[in-house]
Design a protein around this motif. Structure first.
Motif, short mmCIF file in Angstrom:
data_model
loop_
_atom_site.label_atom_id
_atom_site.label_comp_id
_atom_site.label_asym_id
_atom_site.label_seq_id
_atom_site.Cartn_x
_atom_site.Cartn_y
_atom_site.Cartn_z
N ALA A 100 16.36 -10.80 3.97
CA ALA A 100 15.09 -11.50 4.21
C ALA A 100 13.98 -10.94 3.34
CB ALA A 100 14.71 -11.41 5.69
N ASP A 101 13.95 -9.62 3.17
CA ASP A 101 12.92 -9.00 2.33
C ASP A 101 13.12 -9.35 0.86
OD1 ASP A 101 11.79 -7.88 4.56
OD2 ASP A 101 12.59 -5.87 4.21
N LEU A 102 14.37 -9.39 0.44
CA LEU A 102 14.65 -9.73 -0.95
C LEU A 102 14.15 -11.13 -1.28
CD1 LEU A 102 16.03 -8.69 -3.52
CD2 LEU A 102 18.16 -9.70 -2.69
N ALA A 103 14.26 -12.02 -0.32
CA ALA A 103 13.85 -13.41 -0.55
C ALA A 103 12.35 -13.60 -0.39
CB ALA A 103 14.59 -14.33 0.42
N ALA A 104 11.73 -12.84 0.52
CA ALA A 104 10.36 -13.16 0.92
C ALA A 104 9.27 -12.32 0.26
CB ALA A 104 10.24 -13.05 2.45
N LEU A 105 9.56 -11.06 -0.09
CA LEU A 105 8.50 -10.17 -0.56
C LEU A 105 8.22 -10.37 -2.04
CD1 LEU A 105 9.35 -6.79 1.24
CD2 LEU A 105 7.90 -8.68 2.01
N ASP A 106 6.94 -10.54 -2.38
CA ASP A 106 6.56 -10.66 -3.79
C ASP A 106 6.31 -9.28 -4.38
OD1 ASP A 106 4.09 -9.87 -2.77
OD2 ASP A 106 3.11 -11.80 -3.12
N ASP A 107 5.93 -9.24 -5.65
CA ASP A 107 5.74 -7.96 -6.32
C ASP A 107 4.68 -7.10 -5.63
OD1 ASP A 107 7.64 -8.77 -8.10
OD2 ASP A 107 6.34 -8.70 -9.88
N ALA A 108 3.61 -7.71 -5.20
CA ALA A 108 2.54 -6.96 -4.54
C ALA A 108 3.04 -6.32 -3.25
CB ALA A 108 1.35 -7.87 -4.25
N ALA A 109 3.85 -7.05 -2.50
CA ALA A 109 4.38 -6.52 -1.24
C ALA A 109 5.35 -5.37 -1.51
CB ALA A 109 5.05 -7.63 -0.45
N TRP A 110 6.20 -5.51 -2.52
CA TRP A 110 7.12 -4.43 -2.84
C TRP A 110 6.36 -3.20 -3.35
CZ3 TRP A 110 11.59 -3.52 -1.03
CH2 TRP A 110 12.47 -4.55 -0.71
N THR A 111 5.32 -3.43 -4.13
CA THR A 111 4.51 -2.31 -4.61
C THR A 111 3.87 -1.57 -3.45
OG1 THR A 111 4.08 -3.38 -6.74
CG2 THR A 111 2.56 -1.65 -6.06
N ALA A 112 3.30 -2.31 -2.51
CA ALA A 112 2.69 -1.68 -1.33
C ALA A 112 3.72 -0.91 -0.52
CB ALA A 112 2.03 -2.75 -0.46
N ARG A 113 4.92 -1.48 -0.39
CA ARG A 113 5.98 -0.78 0.35
C ARG A 113 6.37 0.50 -0.37
NH1 ARG A 113 10.97 -4.00 2.93
NH2 ARG A 113 9.24 -4.50 4.32
#
Length: 356
Positions: A264-277
Motif C-alpha cells: 500500500a505504501d509503495l503505491a500510495a506514497l509520493d516522493d515528499a512522503a517518502w522523504t518525510a518518512r
C-alpha cells in the motif's frame, strides 16, 4: 557471423551484447525502458554521486574487475573507506564482522565476512556507461530503447522477435536478460516455472545534509536496524560519504536509507512522503538538526530477485526445456543475485552462444 537478439538492456544484457559484438556477431539489444543499465543507475548532481540502484559489488569478484579492464575503466575501481558497521536495536553499537548480515537474516559465507564491497569512482553506472560507449563505438549493435518485446516464435531456420510497438527482429539466437516474470510472459509454456519466482520490493531514500547538521561522527559504513525496531520497513542506512570517497561536495554528507515497503505504501506514497518518512526514521537513530537539504527517492517494485535452491531448480528446469532452441537466459534473475553473479551469468551466456 551470427544474428543475436537480446531482450533486456540491464547489466547482463549489455555484457552479452558487448562480448558477442566483439566476436563479430550482429546484435540487436531491445529494452522496454528509456535507458540502459537496469538496476545500475547513478545520478550525479552538484557534486553529489547518488546511487538509485546497486551501490557496489562483492570485493572477491574477479568477473567485474575483468570486465572493467576490458572496457578500460579498471583504474576507476575503488574500495570502501571503512569496514566498521553499526547496528541499532534501541541504541547504536558496533557490530562484529558478519553480524550485520545476521541482523537482516542473511547467510554470508565465512570468507566474505568483513570484506565489504567495491564500486567505481563515478558510481556503479560508470560500468554501464562504459558498456554503452563500447556498444556505440563498435558499430555492430543496434540498441532499441522504449521497445518492449511482445512475442517470440520460430521463423524458418531461426527465431523471430516481435515488438509491442511494431517491428520484427530475426535472429539465430535470442538471449532473455529480463526479470523472471518477463521471461515467463515472453516464453510461455517452456518458462512456466518462472512464474513462481519470488521477488522483493525496495525503496531507498538518499538524504543530503550540511555536515554540521548531524551530531555523530558517522565513523562507519552505516547501521543495520534489528527486526524488532524496523518501523515502516526501515531496515538499514548507509553513511554514503563515509563509505566511499567523493560522494558529496565539501561540507556536506549523504546518507541512504533502505525500506522494505508495504504494498500500500509503495503505491500510495509520493516522493515528499517518502522523504518525510526517511527523515523521521533517521532522527530515531541519529541526532539531526533540521530537514535534509536534498533528497532522492528510488522505487524498485518487485525488482529484487530472491535466490533459493528452489528457484535454482526452476531455472534448471526451464533451461532444459529451452535446450537446443537457441533461446538462453542471462542475468541475476536466473543465476544468482548481485552484480558479480549478473556479470558471470552474462559472460557464460556469451560463451554458450559461440558454441551454438
Amino acid at each position: 557471423m551470427g544474428r543475436i537478439a537480446i531482450v533486456g538492456a540491464g547489466l547482463a544484457g549489455c555484457v552479452v551484447a558487448f562480448r558477442r559484438a566483439a566476436a563479430g556477431d550482429r546484435v540487436t539489444l531491445v529494452e522496454a525502458s528509456p535507458r540502459l543499465g537496469g538496476q545500475l543507475w547513478t545520478e550525479r548532481a552538484d557534486g553529489f554521486v547518488v546511487e538509485h540502484g546497486a551501490e557496489g559489488f562483492i570485493a572477491r569478484s574477479e568477473a567485474v574487475p575483468a570486465l572493467a579492464g576490458a572496457l578500460g575503466i579498471a583504474g576507476d575501481l575503488v574500495g570502501q573507506e571503512t569496514l566498521r558497521s553499526l547496528g541499532f536495536d534501541g541504541a547504536l553499537r558496533e557490530l562484529a564482522p558478519g553480524e550485520a548480515a545476521s541482523f537482516l537474516g542473511f547467510q554470508v559465507p565465512r570468507d566474505e565476512l568483513g570484506k565489504g564491497i567495491r564500486t567505481f569512482r563515478l558510481g556503479m553506472a560508470q560500468l554501464t556507461d562504459a558498456l554503452a560507449g563500447a556498444l556505440e563505438a563498435g558499430g555492430r549493435v543496434d540498441v532499441r530503447l522504449s521497445a518492449a518485446a511482445a512475442s517470440l516464435a520460430r521463423a524458418g531456420g531461426g527465431l523471430r522477435l516481435s515488438l509491442a510497438g511494431g517491428g520484427e527482429i530475426d535472429a539465430d539466437a535470442v538471449v532473455i536478460a529480463t526479470h523472471a516474470a518477463g521471461a515467463a510472459a515472453l516464453l510461455g509454456e517452456p518458462a512456466r516455472p518462472l512464474r513462481e519466482a519470488e521477488t522483493l520490493s525496495s525503496v531507498t531514500v538518499s538524504l543530503a545534509y550540511p555536515r554540521a547538521a548531524i551530531e555523530h561522527p558517522l565513523d562507519g559504513t552505516g547501521f543495520i536496524v534489528a527486526a524488532a525496531h524496523q518501523a515502516h520497513g526501515f531496515r538499514a542506512c548507509t553513511f554514503t560519504t563515509s563509505k566511499f570517497a567523493g560522494r558529496a561536495p565539501a561540507g556536506h554528507v549523504a546518507l541512504r536509507l533502505f525500506f522494505r515497503p508495504a504494498p500500500a505504501d509503495l503505491a500510495a506514497l509520493d516522493d515528499a512522503a517518502w522523504t518525510a518518512r526517511a527523515e523521521a526514521s533517521l532522527a530515531r537513530v541519529l541526532p539531526v538538526r533540521g530537514p535534509a537539504e536534498r533528497a532522492w527517492v528510488s522505487r524498485w517494485p518487485s525488482a529484487l530477485p530472491v535466490s533459493t535452491p528452489a528457484h535454482a531448480a526452476r531455472v534448471r528446469e526451464v533451461e532444459q526445456a529451452l535446450a537446443g532452441s537457441g533461446v538462453l537466459l542471462a542475468g541475476s534473475a536466473f543465476h544468482g543475485s548481485g552484480i558479480d553473479a549478473a556479470v558471470r551469468s552474462a559472460e557464460a551466456t556469451a560463451e554458450r552462444i559461440g558454441a551454438l
